[in-house]
Structure formats: C-alpha cells, structure tokens
Motif scaffolding. Structure first.
Motif, PDB file in Angstrom:
ATOM      1  N   ASP A 154      32.060  -0.031  -7.508  1.00  0.00           N
ATOM      2  CA  ASP A 154      32.774   1.052  -8.182  1.00  0.00           C
ATOM      3  C   ASP A 154      31.836   2.212  -8.513  1.00  0.00           C
ATOM      4  OD1 ASP A 154      34.964  -0.572  -8.046  1.00  0.00           O
ATOM      5  OD2 ASP A 154      35.074  -1.006 -10.195  1.00  0.00           O
ATOM      6  N   PHE A 155      30.524   1.947  -8.576  1.00  0.00           N
ATOM      7  CA  PHE A 155      29.560   3.001  -8.859  1.00  0.00           C
ATOM      8  C   PHE A 155      29.404   3.971  -7.688  1.00  0.00           C
ATOM      9  CE2 PHE A 155      28.485  -0.083 -12.070  1.00  0.00           C
ATOM     10  CZ  PHE A 155      28.124   0.702 -13.148  1.00  0.00           C
ATOM     11  N   PHE A 156      30.032   3.639  -6.558  1.00  0.00           N
ATOM     12  CA  PHE A 156      29.941   4.495  -5.379  1.00  0.00           C
ATOM     13  C   PHE A 156      31.310   4.999  -4.940  1.00  0.00           C
ATOM     14  CE2 PHE A 156      26.687   1.192  -5.386  1.00  0.00           C
ATOM     15  CZ  PHE A 156      25.551   1.974  -5.486  1.00  0.00           C
ATOM     16  N   GLU A 157      32.286   4.919  -5.833  1.00  0.00           N
ATOM     17  CA  GLU A 157      33.642   5.352  -5.498  1.00  0.00           C
ATOM     18  C   GLU A 157      34.107   6.443  -6.449  1.00  0.00           C
ATOM     19  OE1 GLU A 157      38.143   3.536  -4.800  1.00  0.00           O
ATOM     20  OE2 GLU A 157      36.388   2.217  -4.716  1.00  0.00           O
ATOM     21  N   GLN A 158      34.578   7.540  -5.863  1.00  0.00           N
ATOM     22  CA  GLN A 158      35.113   8.632  -6.661  1.00  0.00           C
ATOM     23  C   GLN A 158      36.331   8.152  -7.448  1.00  0.00           C
ATOM     24  OE1 GLN A 158      33.514  11.271  -6.986  1.00  0.00           O
ATOM     25  NE2 GLN A 158      32.546  11.938  -5.085  1.00  0.00           N
ATOM     26  N   LYS A 198      36.229   6.158  -9.950  1.00  0.00           N
ATOM     27  CA  LYS A 198      35.907   4.904 -10.645  1.00  0.00           C
ATOM     28  C   LYS A 198      34.617   5.116 -11.440  1.00  0.00           C
ATOM     29  CE  LYS A 198      38.589   1.663  -7.900  1.00  0.00           C
ATOM     30  NZ  LYS A 198      38.572   0.393  -7.145  1.00  0.00           N
ATOM     31  N   LEU A 199      33.541   4.417 -11.104  1.00  0.00           N
ATOM     32  CA  LEU A 199      32.324   4.505 -11.913  1.00  0.00           C
ATOM     33  C   LEU A 199      31.259   5.425 -11.333  1.00  0.00           C
ATOM     34  CD1 LEU A 199      31.923   0.754 -12.969  1.00  0.00           C
ATOM     35  CD2 LEU A 199      32.875   2.649 -14.300  1.00  0.00           C
ATOM     36  N   ARG A 200      31.565   6.083 -10.217  1.00  0.00           N
ATOM     37  CA  ARG A 200      30.568   6.987  -9.620  1.00  0.00           C
ATOM     38  C   ARG A 200      30.169   8.056 -10.636  1.00  0.00           C
ATOM     39  NH1 ARG A 200      28.067   8.996  -5.226  1.00  0.00           N
ATOM     40  NH2 ARG A 200      28.138  11.255  -4.889  1.00  0.00           N
ATOM     41  N   ASN A 201      28.854   8.255 -10.761  1.00  0.00           N
ATOM     42  CA  ASN A 201      28.253   9.223 -11.683  1.00  0.00           C
ATOM     43  C   ASN A 201      28.425   8.837 -13.152  1.00  0.00           C
ATOM     44  OD1 ASN A 201      27.294  10.859  -9.630  1.00  0.00           O
ATOM     45  ND2 ASN A 201      29.141  12.123  -9.598  1.00  0.00           N
ATOM     46  N   SER A 202      28.872   7.604 -13.420  1.00  0.00           N
ATOM     47  CA  SER A 202      28.962   7.175 -14.817  1.00  0.00           C
ATOM     48  C   SER A 202      27.604   6.770 -15.377  1.00  0.00           C
ATOM     49  CB  SER A 202      29.932   5.993 -14.941  1.00  0.00           C
ATOM     50  OG  SER A 202      29.448   4.858 -14.235  1.00  0.00           O
ATOM     51  N   ALA A 203      26.670   6.399 -14.490  1.00  0.00           N
ATOM     52  CA  ALA A 203      25.305   6.089 -14.919  1.00  0.00           C
ATOM     53  C   ALA A 203      24.483   7.366 -14.870  1.00  0.00           C
ATOM     54  CB  ALA A 203      24.689   5.023 -14.014  1.00  0.00           C
ATOM     55  N   GLU A 226      21.441   7.865 -14.487  1.00  0.00           N
ATOM     56  CA  GLU A 226      20.439   7.870 -13.427  1.00  0.00           C
ATOM     57  C   GLU A 226      21.029   8.324 -12.101  1.00  0.00           C
ATOM     58  OE1 GLU A 226      19.562   4.456 -16.259  1.00  0.00           O
ATOM     59  OE2 GLU A 226      21.295   5.262 -15.191  1.00  0.00           O
ATOM     60  N   ASP A 227      22.353   8.197 -11.962  1.00  0.00           N
ATOM     61  CA  ASP A 227      22.987   8.404 -10.674  1.00  0.00           C
ATOM     62  C   ASP A 227      23.514   9.821 -10.488  1.00  0.00           C
ATOM     63  OD1 ASP A 227      24.213   7.476  -8.165  1.00  0.00           O
ATOM     64  OD2 ASP A 227      26.114   7.697  -9.217  1.00  0.00           O
ATOM     65  N   VAL A 228      23.676  10.565 -11.579  1.00  0.00           N
ATOM     66  CA  VAL A 228      24.353  11.857 -11.497  1.00  0.00           C
ATOM     67  C   VAL A 228      23.597  12.796 -10.548  1.00  0.00           C
ATOM     68  CG1 VAL A 228      25.107  13.888 -12.773  1.00  0.00           C
ATOM     69  CG2 VAL A 228      25.315  11.618 -13.802  1.00  0.00           C
ATOM     70  N   GLY A 229      24.262  13.165  -9.465  1.00  0.00           N
ATOM     71  CA  GLY A 229      23.697  14.105  -8.510  1.00  0.00           C
ATOM     72  C   GLY A 229      22.564  13.559  -7.671  1.00  0.00           C
ATOM     73  N   GLN A 230      22.294  12.255  -7.738  1.00  0.00           N
ATOM     74  CA  GLN A 230      21.121  11.707  -7.064  1.00  0.00           C
ATOM     75  C   GLN A 230      21.432  11.047  -5.725  1.00  0.00           C
ATOM     76  OE1 GLN A 230      17.936  12.163  -8.317  1.00  0.00           O
ATOM     77  NE2 GLN A 230      19.116  13.467  -9.690  1.00  0.00           N
ATOM     78  N   THR A 231      22.634  10.562  -5.521  1.00  0.00           N
ATOM     79  CA  THR A 231      22.911   9.799  -4.315  1.00  0.00           C
ATOM     80  C   THR A 231      24.124  10.345  -3.579  1.00  0.00           C
ATOM     81  OG1 THR A 231      23.537   7.613  -3.455  1.00  0.00           O
ATOM     82  CG2 THR A 231      24.230   8.122  -5.691  1.00  0.00           C
ATOM     83  N   PRO A 232      24.016  10.436  -2.258  1.00  0.00           N
ATOM     84  CA  PRO A 232      25.172  10.853  -1.460  1.00  0.00           C
ATOM     85  C   PRO A 232      26.061   9.671  -1.067  1.00  0.00           C
ATOM     86  CG  PRO A 232      23.267  10.640  -0.035  1.00  0.00           C
ATOM     87  CD  PRO A 232      22.792  10.308  -1.435  1.00  0.00           C
ATOM     88  N   ILE A 233      25.751   8.488  -1.560  1.00  0.00           N
ATOM     89  CA  ILE A 233      26.479   7.284  -1.146  1.00  0.00           C
ATOM     90  C   ILE A 233      27.882   7.297  -1.758  1.00  0.00           C
ATOM     91  CG2 ILE A 233      26.499   4.771  -1.135  1.00  0.00           C
ATOM     92  CD1 ILE A 233      23.455   4.894  -1.651  1.00  0.00           C
TER      93      ILE A 233
END
Length: 225
Positions: free
Chosen positions: A105-109, A111-116, A118-125
């Motif tokens: 879910d951390f990689f799905e728009q 859901k949890l993408r960009n909720s961490a 550390e992840d905001v704007g960092q990964t194109p996954i």
C-alpha cells in the motif's frame, strides 16, 4: 508474450522465462539488492518472484529495479512469507523484511503512498494491487471470514504466506487487468518451476492444513500405541 523474468530463481527455473538470481547458474547472475537489472526501462512484460524479497538487504532498490524494467500495466507476481508466521518467517535469521496484506500500500496512490515522511518525493515506484491471497495455517482454514480477519490482526501463526498480484503504474494511462486470471497465472508459474538441468514437473504443494491434519493423525496414533 515478450520478456518475462523469474527473479530470485535460486535452484529452480521456469522455462520460457529469463531466470535471474545471484547464483552463478542462473540465466542472468546479479545481486538484485545492489546491481541494476540488465534490461531496458519499460521492456519486461511480467516479473514473477517467489520468497526472495524478504532476503534482499536493500529491498527498495530491488523493488525499484523491478518497477523500472516493467512496462506500464505489466504484472509483478510475488509470493512472500507472512509477517506473523513464527515457523517460516520471524525465527528465520535470513529474513530481513516482513510482509502483510498492507505492505505494498506504500506504493499505491490513494492508499499509503507518501504517508511515510522518508518516502515523500523520493521514489518513483508506483504499483496497483490486483489481488492478495492468504495461505492459512491449521484450523485457521475453517474460521469464517470475520474470524480470519480478527485472527490475522491479533494472533501469530494464522497465515503462513501471502501472494500478491501487483500492476506497474508508469504514467496516467488507464490500467486493464483480470485479477482472477493473474491469480491463476501465479499458481501456474509456481508449479512450473523445476531444478536446473531437470525437466521433471514438480508435484503440486500440499496445503499446510492438510500437512497439519496428517501430523495430528500420526501424533494421536502414536499416543494410542
């Protein structure tokens, strides 16, 4: 179908796939946690991986490489041990990451993408989850749906492993996939694995609950003796 990858093939291969592993006997020998996959961007039609990502130290690097080489709308079929299984996951010193139905879910728009942070704007996954399948243990198989949900959230050793069908999202084009077909494809590819140099078809895996039934029967039989 074009290029298909079996990543983390270990001692087994799938005919018709490019089998990728750190082992020297693989079709392509790379350390997927450190080395880029030797394939062009958006060039792969399907990736299959079974019980591999939990072993990779830099899991995000490996997942990023898988996403990079997949075409838009191409499936990533991945099987992993379940987070709360002490038998096959938590006690294994070689398992570096743990997975549940919410892991991707951390990689799905939406859901949890960009909720961490550390992840905001960092990964194109970006992936869209098409399905996940639980493999329950023992008596958990006979629980009703609500009982299974409660047990997964509160108990250990309810689910042994979990399978996912993920769809690579590379741009804004709409996604088209058949979740039931992808789930059937996962099982077909899993059963198609065979040792390097051998063509013998593997037997279908015996479900965990059947193995447990057999163990219980043997245990009670020995007590009766």
């Amino acid at each position: 179908m074009g290029e298909r990858l079996n990543i983390g093939a270990s001692r087994t291969r799938i005919d018709g796939f490019t089998n990728v592993d750190i082992a020297p006997w693989a079709d392509v020998s790379v350390d997927i946690g450190q080395q880029p996959l030797p394939f062009e961007d958006d060039s792969v039609d399907l990736v299959f991986s079974y019980h591999t990502l939990e072993h990779v130290p830099d899991y995000l690097f490996a997942l990023g490489e898988i996403h990079r080489v997949l075409k838009h709308n191409a499936p990533f079929l991945v099987g992993l041990p379940y987070v709360t299984s002490t038998e096959v996951n938590l006690i294994n010193p070689y398992h570096l990451h743990h997975f549940s139905e919410h892991s991707f879910d951390f990689f799905e728009q939406g859901k949890l993408r960009n909720s961490a942070c550390e992840d905001v704007g960092q990964t194109p996954i970006v992936f869209k989850k098409a399905f996940h399948t639980f493999h329950y243990m023992g008596l958990s198989n006979v629980l009703p749906k609500t009982g299974k949900r409660w047990a997964r959230r509160h108990l250990f050793n309810v689910v042994r492993k979990i399978d996912f069908g993920l769809i690579a999202v590379k741009d804004d084009r709409p996604l088209e996939f058949d979740a039931a077909q992808l789930e059937a494809d996962f099982t077909r590819y899993l059963l198609a694995r065979h040792p390097y140099g051998g063509q013998k078809e593997p037997r279908a895996p015996v479900p965990t609950w059947q193995r447990r039934q057999r163990q219980l029967r043997r245990m009670w039989a020995s007590r009766a003796d």
